[in-house]
Design a protein around this motif. Structure first.
Motif, PDB file in Angstrom:
ATOM      1  N   ILE A 100      -6.933   6.867  -1.815  1.00  0.00           N
ATOM      2  CA  ILE A 100      -7.401   5.490  -1.595  1.00  0.00           C
ATOM      3  C   ILE A 100      -6.291   4.625  -1.007  1.00  0.00           C
ATOM      4  CG2 ILE A 100      -8.161   3.390  -2.775  1.00  0.00           C
ATOM      5  CD1 ILE A 100      -9.837   5.194  -4.604  1.00  0.00           C
ATOM      6  N   SER A 101      -5.087   4.718  -1.563  1.00  0.00           N
ATOM      7  CA  SER A 101      -4.003   3.883  -1.030  1.00  0.00           C
ATOM      8  C   SER A 101      -3.649   4.285   0.401  1.00  0.00           C
ATOM      9  CB  SER A 101      -2.780   3.934  -1.949  1.00  0.00           C
ATOM     10  OG  SER A 101      -2.306   5.245  -2.077  1.00  0.00           O
ATOM     11  N   ASN A 102      -3.697   5.571   0.706  1.00  0.00           N
ATOM     12  CA  ASN A 102      -3.443   6.004   2.086  1.00  0.00           C
ATOM     13  C   ASN A 102      -4.542   5.512   3.023  1.00  0.00           C
ATOM     14  OD1 ASN A 102      -1.118   7.279   1.281  1.00  0.00           O
ATOM     15  ND2 ASN A 102      -1.994   9.328   1.291  1.00  0.00           N
ATOM     16  N   ALA A 103      -5.788   5.577   2.576  1.00  0.00           N
ATOM     17  CA  ALA A 103      -6.896   5.092   3.412  1.00  0.00           C
ATOM     18  C   ALA A 103      -6.759   3.598   3.676  1.00  0.00           C
ATOM     19  CB  ALA A 103      -8.229   5.393   2.733  1.00  0.00           C
TER      20      ALA A 103
ATOM     21  N   PHE B  68       0.827  -1.205   0.000  1.00  0.00           N
ATOM     22  CA  PHE B  68       0.000   0.000   0.000  1.00  0.00           C
ATOM     23  C   PHE B  68       0.864   1.258   0.000  1.00  0.00           C
ATOM     24  CE2 PHE B  68      -3.516  -2.619   2.064  1.00  0.00           C
ATOM     25  CZ  PHE B  68      -4.265  -2.677   0.908  1.00  0.00           C
ATOM     26  N   LEU B  69       1.953   1.230   0.751  1.00  0.00           N
ATOM     27  CA  LEU B  69       2.860   2.377   0.778  1.00  0.00           C
ATOM     28  C   LEU B  69       3.524   2.587  -0.583  1.00  0.00           C
ATOM     29  CD1 LEU B  69       4.513   1.973   4.287  1.00  0.00           C
ATOM     30  CD2 LEU B  69       2.875   3.720   3.579  1.00  0.00           C
ATOM     31  N   CYS B  70       3.866   1.505  -1.261  1.00  0.00           N
ATOM     32  CA  CYS B  70       4.479   1.616  -2.594  1.00  0.00           C
ATOM     33  C   CYS B  70       3.495   2.188  -3.612  1.00  0.00           C
ATOM     34  CB  CYS B  70       4.993   0.259  -3.065  1.00  0.00           C
ATOM     35  SG  CYS B  70       6.475  -0.269  -2.188  1.00  0.00           S
ATOM     36  N   ILE B  71       2.231   1.767  -3.521  1.00  0.00           N
ATOM     37  CA  ILE B  71       1.209   2.309  -4.428  1.00  0.00           C
ATOM     38  C   ILE B  71       1.028   3.801  -4.158  1.00  0.00           C
ATOM     39  CG2 ILE B  71      -1.248   2.248  -5.015  1.00  0.00           C
ATOM     40  CD1 ILE B  71      -1.089  -0.815  -4.520  1.00  0.00           C
ATOM     41  N   SER B  72       0.996   4.165  -2.884  1.00  0.00           N
ATOM     42  CA  SER B  72       0.897   5.586  -2.538  1.00  0.00           C
ATOM     43  C   SER B  72       2.105   6.355  -3.064  1.00  0.00           C
ATOM     44  CB  SER B  72       0.781   5.736  -1.022  1.00  0.00           C
ATOM     45  OG  SER B  72       0.656   7.079  -0.671  1.00  0.00           O
ATOM     46  N   ALA B  73       3.281   5.771  -2.967  1.00  0.00           N
ATOM     47  CA  ALA B  73       4.501   6.409  -3.475  1.00  0.00           C
ATOM     48  C   ALA B  73       4.434   6.592  -4.993  1.00  0.00           C
ATOM     49  CB  ALA B  73       5.725   5.585  -3.094  1.00  0.00           C
TER      50      ALA B  73
ATOM     51  N   LEU C  11      -4.399  10.714  -9.973  1.00  0.00           N
ATOM     52  CA  LEU C  11      -3.286  10.674  -9.029  1.00  0.00           C
ATOM     53  C   LEU C  11      -3.753  11.030  -7.619  1.00  0.00           C
ATOM     54  CD1 LEU C  11      -0.535  12.323 -11.248  1.00  0.00           C
ATOM     55  CD2 LEU C  11      -0.709   9.923 -10.606  1.00  0.00           C
ATOM     56  N   PHE C  12      -4.594  12.047  -7.496  1.00  0.00           N
ATOM     57  CA  PHE C  12      -5.078  12.446  -6.172  1.00  0.00           C
ATOM     58  C   PHE C  12      -5.980  11.377  -5.564  1.00  0.00           C
ATOM     59  CE2 PHE C  12      -4.727  17.075  -7.724  1.00  0.00           C
ATOM     60  CZ  PHE C  12      -3.383  17.109  -7.412  1.00  0.00           C
ATOM     61  N   VAL C  13      -6.866  10.814  -6.376  1.00  0.00           N
ATOM     62  CA  VAL C  13      -7.765   9.768  -5.887  1.00  0.00           C
ATOM     63  C   VAL C  13      -6.968   8.524  -5.518  1.00  0.00           C
ATOM     64  CG1 VAL C  13      -9.607   8.174  -6.614  1.00  0.00           C
ATOM     65  CG2 VAL C  13      -9.832  10.608  -7.058  1.00  0.00           C
ATOM     66  N   GLY C  14      -6.017   8.147  -6.358  1.00  0.00           N
ATOM     67  CA  GLY C  14      -5.187   6.982  -6.062  1.00  0.00           C
ATOM     68  C   GLY C  14      -4.393   7.143  -4.781  1.00  0.00           C
TER      69      GLY C  14
ATOM     70  N   THR D 155       5.195   9.501   5.354  1.00  0.00           N
ATOM     71  CA  THR D 155       5.893  10.746   5.041  1.00  0.00           C
ATOM     72  C   THR D 155       7.218  10.463   4.340  1.00  0.00           C
ATOM     73  OG1 THR D 155       4.875  11.845   6.926  1.00  0.00           O
ATOM     74  CG2 THR D 155       6.854  12.856   6.021  1.00  0.00           C
ATOM     75  N   ILE D 156       7.951   9.498   4.848  1.00  0.00           N
ATOM     76  CA  ILE D 156       9.260   9.188   4.267  1.00  0.00           C
ATOM     77  C   ILE D 156       9.123   8.407   2.968  1.00  0.00           C
ATOM     78  CG2 ILE D 156      11.418   7.910   4.614  1.00  0.00           C
ATOM     79  CD1 ILE D 156      11.083   8.584   7.631  1.00  0.00           C
ATOM     80  N   MET D 157       8.424   7.259   3.028  1.00  0.00           N
ATOM     81  CA  MET D 157       8.379   6.349   1.874  1.00  0.00           C
ATOM     82  C   MET D 157       7.442   6.812   0.763  1.00  0.00           C
ATOM     83  SD  MET D 157       8.412   2.557   3.538  1.00  0.00           S
ATOM     84  CE  MET D 157       8.031   1.857   1.948  1.00  0.00           C
ATOM     85  N   ALA D 158       6.300   7.374   1.139  1.00  0.00           N
ATOM     86  CA  ALA D 158       5.294   7.664   0.126  1.00  0.00           C
ATOM     87  C   ALA D 158       5.256   9.130  -0.283  1.00  0.00           C
ATOM     88  CB  ALA D 158       3.917   7.234   0.632  1.00  0.00           C
TER      89      ALA D 158
END
Length: 183
Positions: free
Chosen positions: A66-69, A13-18, A60-63, A105-108
């Motif tokens: 969603i990934s953060n949620a 999930f963090l990678c998708i957010s990144a 990009l904003f929606v993705g 904050t760091i990874m994504a």
């Protein structure tokens, strides 16, 4: 107990957010004309993305949202499963969320932007295909956001038009000019 599968899922999930975070930063400075130079598949995909900038940005904003949620929900699920009693679960949830906030904050957020800052066009080319693939599953969410924002923008535009007309009428009446027939 946090399992390897839990850690791997949260990392995913963090990678998708990144990916989405890097896309927000990578696609803005790339000009569409610069990408037309070759017949490369990545460049064609990038051109397709850049030809619909509003859809791209909303995606990009929606993705990212969603990934953060899902990251937060998954972290809370891990905390609830790891600590079944109520006071421990609450403390664990807070700790998990603080750790997740630091990781996000760091990874994504930071690392993707540092990567993109060094070479935005190469980053845009590398991100174009994965972002384009995610256009399809995010379509319903993108459509909802676009419909809502179009309504907001239309209402804002109408309010601006009414305000401009009222201001113009006040200015013409105070100057003594009559620009419209009075009924």
């Amino acid at each position: 107990m946090v399992t390897f599968a839990d850690s791997l899922t949260l990392f995913g999930f963090l990678c998708i957010s990144a990916l989405f975070s890097a896309g927000e930063f990578a696609f803005l400075p790339v000009r569409r004309g610069d990408t037309l130079a070759t017949d490369d598949k990545r460049r064609r995909t990038l051109v397709r993305l850049l030809s619909r900038p509003r859809d791209l940005m909303v995606n990009l904003f929606v993705g990212t949202a969603i990934s953060n949620a899902f990251s937060v929900l998954f972290a809370l699920r891990i905390a609830a499963r790891s600590f079944p009693s109520e006071p421990d679960r609450t403390i664990a949830s807070v700790v998990f969320l603080v750790i997740l906030a630091v990781l996000m904050t760091i990874m994504a957020r930071l690392l993707p932007k540092i990567y993109v800052a060094h070479n935005p066009e190469a980053a845009a080319l590398n991100l174009a295909q994965p972002v384009f693939v995610l256009f399809v599953p995010l379509y319903p969410f993108r459509k909802i956001v676009l419909l809502l924002t179009q309504g907001l923008f239309a209402a804002g535009t109408q309010a601006d038009d009414l305000l401009a007309r009222a201001t113009l009428e006040d200015e013409t009446e105070s100057s003594g000019e009559c620009t419209r027939p009075k009924l």
